[in-house]
Design a protein around this motif. Structure first.
Motif, PDB file in Angstrom:
ATOM      1  N   LEU A   1      57.918  43.492  37.003  1.00  0.00           N
ATOM      2  CA  LEU A   1      58.075  41.931  36.593  1.00  0.00           C
ATOM      3  C   LEU A   1      57.729  41.044  37.819  1.00  0.00           C
ATOM      4  O   LEU A   1      58.118  39.796  37.857  1.00  0.00           O
ATOM      5  N   GLN A   2      57.514  41.676  38.987  1.00  0.00           N
ATOM      6  CA  GLN A   2      57.022  40.773  40.140  1.00  0.00           C
ATOM      7  C   GLN A   2      55.697  40.267  40.260  1.00  0.00           C
ATOM      8  O   GLN A   2      54.585  40.967  39.735  1.00  0.00           O
ATOM      9  N   GLU A   3      55.431  39.184  40.795  1.00  0.00           N
ATOM     10  CA  GLU A   3      54.059  38.568  40.885  1.00  0.00           C
ATOM     11  C   GLU A   3      53.388  39.598  42.040  1.00  0.00           C
ATOM     12  O   GLU A   3      53.938  39.221  43.088  1.00  0.00           O
ATOM     13  N   GLN A   4      52.266  40.195  41.748  1.00  0.00           N
ATOM     14  CA  GLN A   4      51.551  41.132  42.686  1.00  0.00           C
ATOM     15  C   GLN A   4      50.632  40.182  43.359  1.00  0.00           C
ATOM     16  O   GLN A   4      49.684  39.597  42.653  1.00  0.00           O
ATOM     17  N   GLU A   5      50.357  40.489  44.575  1.00  0.00           N
ATOM     18  CA  GLU A   5      49.240  39.781  45.336  1.00  0.00           C
ATOM     19  C   GLU A   5      48.054  40.642  44.851  1.00  0.00           C
ATOM     20  O   GLU A   5      48.223  42.083  44.819  1.00  0.00           O
ATOM     21  N   LEU A   6      47.018  39.909  45.068  1.00  0.00           N
ATOM     22  CA  LEU A   6      45.820  40.378  44.354  1.00  0.00           C
ATOM     23  C   LEU A   6      45.138  41.545  45.583  1.00  0.00           C
ATOM     24  O   LEU A   6      45.303  41.029  46.880  1.00  0.00           O
ATOM     25  N   GLU A   7      44.719  42.487  45.203  1.00  0.00           N
ATOM     26  CA  GLU A   7      43.803  43.330  46.197  1.00  0.00           C
ATOM     27  C   GLU A   7      42.534  42.754  46.504  1.00  0.00           C
ATOM     28  O   GLU A   7      41.963  41.874  45.747  1.00  0.00           O
ATOM     29  N   GLU A   8      41.934  43.064  47.638  1.00  0.00           N
ATOM     30  CA  GLU A   8      40.789  42.659  47.985  1.00  0.00           C
ATOM     31  C   GLU A   8      39.835  42.877  46.878  1.00  0.00           C
ATOM     32  O   GLU A   8      38.865  41.892  46.649  1.00  0.00           O
TER      33      GLU A   8
ATOM     34  N   ILE B   1      40.294  40.450  44.480  1.00  0.00           N
ATOM     35  CA  ILE B   1      39.633  38.876  44.637  1.00  0.00           C
ATOM     36  C   ILE B   1      38.318  38.712  44.367  1.00  0.00           C
ATOM     37  O   ILE B   1      37.678  37.714  43.753  1.00  0.00           O
ATOM     38  N   GLU B   2      37.509  39.850  44.699  1.00  0.00           N
ATOM     39  CA  GLU B   2      36.056  39.748  44.593  1.00  0.00           C
ATOM     40  C   GLU B   2      35.665  39.632  43.044  1.00  0.00           C
ATOM     41  O   GLU B   2      34.786  39.228  42.787  1.00  0.00           O
ATOM     42  N   ARG B   3      36.398  40.380  42.319  1.00  0.00           N
ATOM     43  CA  ARG B   3      36.167  40.207  40.578  1.00  0.00           C
ATOM     44  C   ARG B   3      36.313  38.810  40.288  1.00  0.00           C
ATOM     45  O   ARG B   3      35.564  38.583  39.479  1.00  0.00           O
TER      46      ARG B   3
ATOM     47  N   ARG C   1      33.300  36.962  41.189  1.00  0.00           N
ATOM     48  CA  ARG C   1      32.338  37.322  40.483  1.00  0.00           C
ATOM     49  C   ARG C   1      32.482  36.383  38.950  1.00  0.00           C
ATOM     50  O   ARG C   1      31.545  35.925  38.424  1.00  0.00           O
ATOM     51  N   ILE C   2      33.624  36.517  38.573  1.00  0.00           N
ATOM     52  CA  ILE C   2      33.906  35.929  37.314  1.00  0.00           C
ATOM     53  C   ILE C   2      33.775  34.352  37.193  1.00  0.00           C
ATOM     54  O   ILE C   2      32.827  33.888  36.610  1.00  0.00           O
ATOM     55  N   GLN C   3      34.175  33.588  38.413  1.00  0.00           N
ATOM     56  CA  GLN C   3      33.734  32.130  38.379  1.00  0.00           C
ATOM     57  C   GLN C   3      32.488  32.014  38.709  1.00  0.00           C
ATOM     58  O   GLN C   3      31.867  30.871  38.358  1.00  0.00           O
ATOM     59  N   ALA C   4      31.675  32.927  39.382  1.00  0.00           N
ATOM     60  CA  ALA C   4      30.429  32.697  39.863  1.00  0.00           C
ATOM     61  C   ALA C   4      29.363  32.925  38.423  1.00  0.00           C
ATOM     62  O   ALA C   4      28.550  32.006  38.357  1.00  0.00           O
ATOM     63  N   LEU C   5      29.926  33.856  37.722  1.00  0.00           N
ATOM     64  CA  LEU C   5      29.055  33.946  36.460  1.00  0.00           C
ATOM     65  C   LEU C   5      29.370  32.766  35.345  1.00  0.00           C
ATOM     66  O   LEU C   5      28.622  32.290  34.723  1.00  0.00           O
TER      67      LEU C   5
ATOM     68  N   PHE D   1      34.735  43.404  34.663  1.00  0.00           N
ATOM     69  CA  PHE D   1      35.513  43.892  33.932  1.00  0.00           C
ATOM     70  C   PHE D   1      37.159  44.025  34.663  1.00  0.00           C
ATOM     71  O   PHE D   1      36.947  44.099  35.740  1.00  0.00           O
ATOM     72  N   GLY D   2      38.030  43.868  33.883  1.00  0.00           N
ATOM     73  CA  GLY D   2      39.392  44.252  34.507  1.00  0.00           C
ATOM     74  C   GLY D   2      39.715  45.333  35.377  1.00  0.00           C
ATOM     75  O   GLY D   2      39.276  46.538  34.972  1.00  0.00           O
TER      76      GLY D   2
END
Length: 357
Positions: free
Chosen positions: A87-94, A97-99, A102-106, A147-148
């Motif tokens: 239930l804790q907000e997890q920091e994104l792994e590197e 972040i790259e994913r 990619r999503i934003q670029a697409l 993909f997730g």
């Protein structure tokens, strides 16, 4: 009891040794991505139940509680949200972040230029015409890499394979990319199903490595009975490799690998399944793989254009190596992709004009 849609996950120690709980407890199976009821509210956690719970946890299962029972859980167990890691907000792994990049670029690419969206009909036609499927392969790679990463091991693996392998024009990558777009055209669009198809497309022919070299280079229609019997073992070999390697992929993906040579009318192998007893994704891979193998002369010994093969399949033309049935839905979608009906209509119009003249 219908399972809720939202859950949070706890460790066994959060149950604090209690045997009865005023909330339902579920088990999450990462292989099937499903939550199933394990212990109903106010039912005792017997020794047999606890033994099974430990067994499931050892195999990467997780204890799940429905989100709508959070208040009851925290009150009875005297815990708070801060005590539950899920239930804790997890920091994104590197890699995550790259994913996201990619999503934003697409999204930006498609927003600024609609032509950048891969058009399956036009794209397939151009790829076939130029005998260069790299544009289609790269378009598939671009999508699959978004993909997730926390959905399942199979989804993560599909994204990884796309990044590392799906970047050059070869028969395996053609099968992966065309199968991917055909599945989407058949309205199969969820990441888990597509990932099962992607991973199965990459792994389904692993068994060929265990057969005599010449069997993979002799036209399939020229194999004698003994050779054909050996050749038909490769789906089983591929499936066996996956099991022995303990590769963390879904059971559905394993079944697709085993079934990719089954045919809708029961004429396939190794189990001669038919109709709905064959996974549709296995039929898609089987159809696309056979198309490319036939077009390159691996089936009948002579090369042939893809559209000609599809037309023969659709019209059930009695051609050696094409006495196969993949199901109407798949053939209809293949025909739509390459516009065989439009092409036939144009030919009919030309014939009418010539007759009138």
């Amino acid at each position: 009891m219908k399972a809720p849609e939202e859950f949070f996950y706890i460790e066994k120690e959060h149950l604090k040794g209690r045997k009865i709980f005023p909330f339902h407890i579920y088990l999450y199976n990462p292989n099937t991505n499903q939550h199933t009821p394990f212990l109903y509210a106010n039912s005792p956690l017997t020794s047999n139940k606890e033994f099974f719970l430990d067994y499931a946890l050892e195999r990467h299962g997780e204890i799940a509680i429905a989100d709508n029972q959070q208040k009851t859980f925290f009150t009875i167990m005297e815990l708070s949200k801060e005590d539950i890691p899920s239930l804790q907000e997890q920091e994104l792994e590197e890699i995550e972040i790259e994913r996201e990049k990619r999503i934003q670029a697409l999204i930006e690419k498609r927003t600024n230029n609609e032509e950048s969206i891969f058009d399956l009909k036009i794209g397939f036609k151009e790829c076939e015409k130029n005998d260069n499927f790299l544009p289609m392969i790269l378009a598939a790679q671009e999508e699959i890499m978004t993909f997730g990463l926390r959905v399942s091991a199979t989804v993560s693996l599909a994204s990884y394979l796309a990044e590392k392998i799906l970047s050059s024009d070869n028969i395996t990558n053609r099968i992966v990319a065309v199968s991917y777009f055909l599945a989407k055209n058949c309205d199969i669009k969820d990441e888990e199903s597509l990932s099962d198809l992607i991973c199965a497309s990459f792994f389904c022919h692993l068994g060929m490595t265990q057969m005599d070299f010449y069997l993979n280079h002799k036209p399939q229609v020229e194999l004698n009975d003994t050779e054909r019997k050996k050749f038909k073992k490769h789906p089983g070999y591929s499936h066996h490799f996956i099991l022995k390697a303990q590769l963390d992929i879904s059971d559905r993906c394993k079944h697709i690998i085993f079934q990719h040579h089954e045919r809708y009318d029961g004429s396939g192998y190794p189990s001669m399944r038919q109709g709905d007893y064959i996974d549709q994704l296995a039929l898609i891979i089987g159809a696309i793989a056979h198309l490319f193998e036939y077009s390159q002369g691996k089936v009948a010994g002579t090369k042939k254009p893809l559209r000609s093969i599809i037309k023969n399949l659709k019209n059930k033309t009695l051609t050696s190596g094409l006495e196969l049935e993949f199901g109407d839905k798949i053939l209809e979608n293949l025909s739509l992709i390459i516009n065989t009906e439009d092409e036939q209509s144009n030919l009919n119009n030309r014939d009418s004009e010539n007759m009138a003249a």
